[in-house]
Design an enzyme around this catalytic site. Structure first.
Site, short mmCIF file in Angstrom:
data_model
loop_
_atom_site.label_atom_id
_atom_site.label_comp_id
_atom_site.label_asym_id
_atom_site.label_seq_id
_atom_site.Cartn_x
_atom_site.Cartn_y
_atom_site.Cartn_z
N ASP A 109 0.84 -1.19 0.00
CA ASP A 109 0.00 0.00 0.00
C ASP A 109 0.88 1.24 0.00
O ASP A 109 2.01 1.22 0.51
CB ASP A 109 -0.90 0.02 1.24
CG ASP A 109 -1.95 -1.07 1.21
OD1 ASP A 109 -2.24 -1.59 0.11
OD2 ASP A 109 -2.47 -1.41 2.29
N LYS A 110 0.34 2.32 -0.52
CA LYS A 110 1.09 3.59 -0.60
C LYS A 110 1.70 3.98 0.75
O LYS A 110 2.87 4.37 0.82
CB LYS A 110 0.17 4.71 -1.09
CG LYS A 110 0.84 6.08 -1.18
CD LYS A 110 -0.14 7.15 -1.64
CE LYS A 110 0.54 8.52 -1.65
NZ LYS A 110 -0.38 9.59 -2.08
#
EC number: 5.4.99.-
Length: 301
Positions: free
Chosen positions: A143-144
């Site tokens: 995930d970012k």
């Protein structure tokens, strides 16, 4: 040279580090410290993801800074265009794979709104500088807002081998998470079937109508407010750790999507600490580690 520039501490990699001495917003702080640059220039540096606050990339102009934090800025735009990888560093590379350490705040791959400021795009540029025919392929994602170890393939064939034999080749995927609340159990396992809602939020069901997910956890340390947890994945489903820790009542710090009420570290409290796998070509067992962010340790003491 101005007093602000003299106070900056340059590193070998061409980064300028500024110590925060009083509360401020990020853009205002940078404009003060980088007084030789125009406002638009400083804004561009922020937008491109060239600014780190402690251990994460930060692009928000109004991000609140507190005394004791360190703001790091890549020294110049030329370095970005030529050779510098922003928000990541290469841990290992050969003819088949690239293993990186990704900062929180950097996308793994492009989205509808962001095409270039991603790990994949930067690595693609990096390998093409040697030979325009070179390519990089996504094997798995972080995930970012999750930091840590991540692997890419350098050919379609290697990508397919890794993805088709992921369970056999990957020996260990260990994360550390900073969660809300004092974890009572020293260790445990969470099992559920995960489904995705129309709003792209994952959730657990118990009726086998989804993807089966298994998450093992072990408490490292805790206080009344936060716990530091080591998490080992037996399966690799989307948002699996975030859902499972929320399911047992301990959402990850900064994870408002899955029930968190706090964000005292300015990022998601999730870090991919260890990735161990058999090399897809040589068969050699490889292990890569990434140190956990200091903020995880200090908040859970």
């Amino acid at each position: 040279m101005s007093q602000n520039r003299r106070n900056a501490k340059p590193t070998r990699s061409g980064t300028l580090n500024f110590k925060v001495n009083e509360p401020s917003e990020l853009l205002a702080f940078l404009l003060q410290k980088m007084e030789g640059r125009s406002r638009n220039s400083v804004k561009s540096i922020l937008t491109r993801g060239q600014v780190k606050v402690d251990d994460h990339i930060e692009t928000k102009h109004n991000y609140p800074l507190q005394p004791g934090q360190v703001v790091s800025v890549l020294k110049n735009k030329v370095a970005v265009k030529e050779s510098t990888l922003i928000g990541m560093k290469i841990l290992f590379e050969d003819n088949s794979i690239i293993v990186i350490e990704k900062d929180a705040g950097l996308l793994s791959i492009a989205t509808e709104t962001e095409k270039k400021n991603t790990a994949l795009h930067q690595l693609m540029d990096y390998v093409k500088r040697r030979d325009p025919r070179n390519r990089v392929f996504v094997v798995h994602r972080l995930d970012k807002e999750t930091s840590g170890v991540m692997m890419f393939a350098k050919s379609e064939k290697v990508k397919r081998k890794l993805q088709d034999n992921w369970k056999e080749l990957v020996q260990e995927r260990t994360y550390v998470a900073l969660v809300e609340g004092e974890l009572k159990k020293p260790e445990g396992t969470v099992k559920s079937w995960l489904k995705e809602s129309k709003t792209h939020k994952m959730y657990s069901v118990q009726d086998k109508d989804g993807q089966f997910a298994i998450t093992h956890f072990r408490k490292i340390q805790s206080n009344k407010q936060f716990s530091l947890v080591e998490v080992n994945l037996e399966t690799g489903r989307k948002n699996q750790i975030r859902v499972h820790l929320s399911d047992i009542g301990y959402p990850i710090v900064g994870d408002k999507k899955y029930g968190a009420k706090t964000n005292e570290i300015g990022r998601l409290g999730l870090h991919a600490k260890i990735l161990s796998f058999h090399h897809p070509v040589t068969g050699q067992l490889m292990l890569f580690k990434s140190d956990m962010p200091k903020s995880f340790l200090t908040k859970s003491r």
